[in-house]
Design an enzyme around this catalytic site. Structure first.
Site, short mmCIF file in Angstrom:
data_model
loop_
_atom_site.label_atom_id
_atom_site.label_comp_id
_atom_site.label_asym_id
_atom_site.label_seq_id
_atom_site.Cartn_x
_atom_site.Cartn_y
_atom_site.Cartn_z
N CYS A 18 0.85 -1.20 0.00
CA CYS A 18 0.00 0.00 0.00
C CYS A 18 0.89 1.24 0.00
CB CYS A 18 -0.93 0.02 1.21
SG CYS A 18 -0.07 0.17 2.79
N CYS A 21 3.53 1.76 2.67
CA CYS A 21 4.82 1.09 2.47
C CYS A 21 5.78 2.00 1.72
CB CYS A 21 4.62 -0.20 1.67
SG CYS A 21 3.65 -1.46 2.51
N CYS A 85 41.18 -19.14 -23.05
CA CYS A 85 41.49 -20.09 -21.98
C CYS A 85 40.63 -19.78 -20.77
CB CYS A 85 42.98 -20.02 -21.61
SG CYS A 85 43.45 -18.42 -20.90
N CYS A 88 40.64 -16.32 -19.26
CA CYS A 88 39.75 -15.32 -19.86
C CYS A 88 38.40 -15.33 -19.16
CB CYS A 88 39.57 -15.59 -21.35
SG CYS A 88 41.07 -15.45 -22.32
N ASP A 496 7.49 29.31 -31.93
CA ASP A 496 8.50 29.64 -32.93
C ASP A 496 7.86 29.56 -34.31
OD1 ASP A 496 11.18 30.10 -33.95
OD2 ASP A 496 11.13 28.00 -34.56
N ASP A 692 11.07 24.02 -32.91
CA ASP A 692 11.67 22.85 -33.55
C ASP A 692 13.12 22.66 -33.11
OD1 ASP A 692 12.99 24.90 -34.82
OD2 ASP A 692 12.80 24.05 -36.83
N ASP A 696 16.29 27.36 -30.25
CA ASP A 696 15.18 27.50 -29.33
C ASP A 696 15.47 26.96 -27.94
OD1 ASP A 696 13.58 28.67 -31.23
OD2 ASP A 696 12.72 26.78 -31.92
#
Length: 801
Positions: A18, A21, A85, A88, A496, A692, A696
């Site tokens: 809830c 919590c 090997c 690695c 704009d 755009d 801006d």
């Protein structure tokens, strides 16, 4: 979240039952040194920012676990290459296990790795990057962690469903008994029929109480151990009181007292039913995102060794050449290399009209190719696709909390202790006034089980989740919940011109050289300097020169001048290009006989000067977008005052404003001045800015709410609160409509949650509700809130309030 540096985590927390919590966990995490946390019950996530000296991942996980919750780890299966090997394999294990919250095991013989990681502390991309940095290659061999998480949740749901049916079966015999009980009205204590033997009642109720209901005891213990209280405390306390009182009556054979086994068993069964319905409904809140993800195909047809091969989409990397056949879904973002077709991009833009595609155009993952065949190069894969960006933005927005949720959070923090106190007072008052134990006990239990903090916690996040999901389907990407909340309050919208109101594709319509200057020379020298710029006007000049078949030298020492113009050196000569005012400032004023015809034709004049002498001017026009006038009218109908800001000449600005139906505009506003212009508009209320992205970004950042047209620059999208994938001002009106609809739904939810508890708790305290009815009401309260949020799925773009 306040920290300028350090680490950020976004942790999926399990075990919250809830809103209390979430509030308690938030307090626990904020006690950690250098940590600021926000916990969202609706999404089940904890978002943390850790300062440079803040607590580390182990301390954070320990605090979450101590508070009684958990962060479920995920499993990532990797296919490895480059190992020679066993050393690695050991190296990869060491590198992986250094990452926070990661535990990995490498199988050298099978060349695979199995990695368990905590989402939010580490992610698959970071794990793979660490392996790559160590000199090896790793490729995921599972489809998606999201799918694995979904399957895990489905498995948990099925397990809970099985428990519910067992509980319902054990509680069913009580149903006959309760029919007689309820026949006497809501006051069950007055007509408490016992048609079942008491020994059978206790036999049926015991497994429900301690086996089926163990989740409530476990949750209550974890909550109390962490210093808080949640819904589990209320359910465990209420049902335990009813059960143990009944057990004592049976053990001591007190026939003068009633037993309430049916109440304890029925309450647990009904609460389980409510949680199941709530979980199923909550899963539907993210349906929009799930639908988007399902559109991305699992495989791609790529060119390998001169032939087409079908490979998993996870193996496609940037630069891979892939082929789209007719009707194919696009696997990754890419650029068309050859072919012509069209694409259905409705899943990104909400627009069903097919978009033509040819060489040089972009294609996006999860869109659908038309009838043609396209050969493309991958440009965005994995988390770099536009689709992945949409999902990230939506999930980020869904994880935030708008201001309207703060009151509910404060109430949730004290809700359970207050309810327990009311229950104690109810018990004491009924016993003292009536002198009988049973009615006092029944009414106290009713108070405990009718209270529901979950509804308060779900009211806001579920609506935000559905609203942002619907927005994503319509091409409206919300960065955070606060932006969604503020969008409904917009009073002024600064717009704009270029690329927002207009098509953003200006063209050179007139070339006017001065005497002694050839038109082609004027255009060529302008293109030589402008080719270094990405501004739409610069692109138009270059395109006009290319269309005329002109050749020009490369310019060097190119410099821009704050949106006024640009300068450079071409073949050893200084060239200036820009507005007439910019050239006048360089001592190269253009004569009226060149400028006036362009202004009379409402063309944007771009002057050219060489070595301090004016050479002439170019006249450019950018047509108004076909939908702009209707969009402006729609915004005005929503009560939004629209103001156009442009750096263009006043004559051109006046023409565009008139065509768009805008009565107020500011012309010759330099990029650096747009932010100040936005600030100046604040006297009328909340100000939004849409652009755009070309110059801006400062104005977008200065606005209360900022919108970036999707085709704009990445800088603008990063600065904006809302990104509009579709290049249409109608999307702003859609976003405002979505905001108002979502906030309206949030207010409804909060009203329902508050009024339910305000009316329900006193009714239970006054003895007007049977505990079983109270339990059913509590179970359904959360479901009603989530179901109300799901009604947002009816919202569609194009609607106005």
């Amino acid at each position: 979240m306040g920290h300028e540096s350090g680490t950020r985590y976004d942790l999926p927390v399990s075990g919250m039952s809830c809103a209390a919590c979430a509030t308690r966990l938030e307090k626990v995490l904020n006690r950690l040194p250098g940590i600021r946390a926000e916990v969202n019950f609706g999404t089940g996530k904890a978002r943390l920012a850790a300062g440079p000296d803040g607590a580390g991942a182990p301390d954070i996980l320990a605090a979450i676990h101590k508070a009684g919750f958990d962060v479920a780890p995920q499993t990532l299966q990797l296919s490895l290459s480059g190992m020679s090997c066993a050393a690695c394999a050991a190296r990869i294990e060491k590198v992986v296990n250094r990452l926070p919250g990661v535990e990995g095991s490498v199988n050298f013989a099978a060349e695979t790795a199995r990695v368990r990681y905590v989402p939010g502390l580490s992610e698959p991309a970071a794990i793979i990057a660490a392996i790559h940095k160590a000199g090896f290659t790793a490729t995921p061999v599972i489809a998606r962690d999201r799918e694995a998480d979904k399957q895990r949740k489905e498995a948990e749901f099925r397990a809970e469903l099985r428990l519910f049916w067992i509980s319902a079966l054990l509680s069913a015999p009580f149903l006959v008994q309760m029919i007689g009980m309820f026949s006497g009205g809501l006051d069950a204590s007055a007509h408490h029929a016992e048609w079942l033997p008491r020994w059978l009642q206790s036999l049926l109720a015991t497994p429900v109480q301690f086996w089926i209901g163990r989740r409530f005891y476990k949750g209550a213990w974890s909550s109390l151990r962490g210093g808080g209280a949640n819904m589990d405390v209320l359910v465990a306390l209420g049902t335990s009181v009813a059960y143990f009182f009944s057990l004592v009556v049976v053990v001591f054979d007190r026939h003068d007292l009633h037993v309430y086994f049916e109440a304890s068993a029925s309450i647990i069964t009904l609460v389980l039913l409510g949680k199941l319905l709530e979980a199923r409904a909550r899963a539907r809140t993210s349906a929009a995102i799930e639908a988007l993800l399902r559109l991305q195909p699992p495989t791609a047809w790529v060119e390998q060794d001169g032939a087409l091969q079908e490979v998993p989409v996870e193996r496609v990397v940037a630069g891979t050449v892939f082929v789209l056949r007719a009707g194919d879904s696009v696997p990754v973002d890419g650029e068309v290399l050859s072919g012509e077709s069209s694409a259905d991009e409705a899943m990104l833009t909400g627009e069903s009209v097919p978009v033509p595609k040819k060489t040089g155009d972009k294609v996006f993952a999860a869109t659908v190719n038309g009838d043609g065949v396209l050969r493309c190069r991958a440009t965005g894969v994995g988390t770099e696709t536009l689709l992945a960006g949409i999902v990230r933005l939506v999930e980020q927005a869904q994880g935030g909390k708008p201001a309207v949720q703060k009151l509910a959070d404060r109430i949730a923090a004290i809700f359970v202790p207050t309810v327990v106190a009311v229950a104690v007072l109810t018990f004491a008052a009924w016993w003292w006034l009536g002198g009988e134990l049973a009615p006092a006990l029944v009414n106290a239990v009713a108070v405990l089980v009718i209270a529901c903090p979950c509804a308060l916690g779900l009211a806001t996040p579920t609506a935000v989740m559905v609203g942002t999901g619907q927005g994503a389907r319509a091409g409206i990407l919300v960065r955070n919940a606060e932006a969604l909340e503020l969008a409904e309050k917009i009073a002024v919208l600064a717009v704009d011109k270029t690329g927002t109101l207009t098509e953003g594709r200006p063209a050179v319509l007139d070339v006017r050289p001065l005497e002694g200057v050839a038109a082609n020379d004027l255009l060529a020298v302008a293109a030589a300097v402008e080719q270094a710029s990405h501004h739409p006007l610069a692109k138009a000049v270059v395109a006009a020169a290319q269309a005329a078949g002109l050749q020009w030298s490369l310019a060097d020492a190119v410099q821009t001048s704050g949106g006024k113009g640009v300068s450079g050196r071409v073949d050893g000569r200084e060239v200036w290009i820009g507005s007439p005012e910019f050239l006048a400032g360089q001592g190269a004023e253009l004569p009226a006989k060149v400028l006036q015809p362009l202004l009379d034709a409402a063309l944007t004049p771009v002057g050219v000067a060489v070595d301090g002498q004016p050479w002439g001017a170019l006249g450019l026009a950018d047509p108004l977008r076909a939908s702009s006038r209707a969009a402006v009218a729609r915004l005005q109908a929503l009560g939004v005052r629209v103001v156009m800001l442009t750096g263009d000449h006043p004559a051109v600005a006046a023409r565009i404003a008139a065509e768009a139906g805008i009565g107020e505009y500011r012309a010759q506003v330099l990029p650096g001045e747009k932010a100040a212009a936005v600030e100046a508009l604040r006297g009328s209320g909340r100000v939004a800015m849409v652009g755009d992205g070309i110059n801006d970004a400062p104005a977008l950042a200065a606005a209360d709410v900022s919108f970036a047209i999707g085709a704009g620059s990445d800088v603008a999208i990063e600065a904006a609160d809302l990104t509009l994938v579709r290049n249409d001002l109608n999307s702003v009106a859609d976003a405002i409509s979505l905001s108002r609809t979502t906030l309206g739904k949030i207010r409804q939810n909060l009203f329902f949650a508050f009024i339910y508890n305000v009316l329900g708790i006193p009714a239970a305290a006054l003895g007007l509700l049977n505990p079983v009815i109270a339990g059913a009401a509590m179970a359904m309260s959360s479901v009603s809130v989530v179901s109300n949020s799901l009604l947002l799925r009816r919202w569609r773009p194009g609607k106005s309030d």
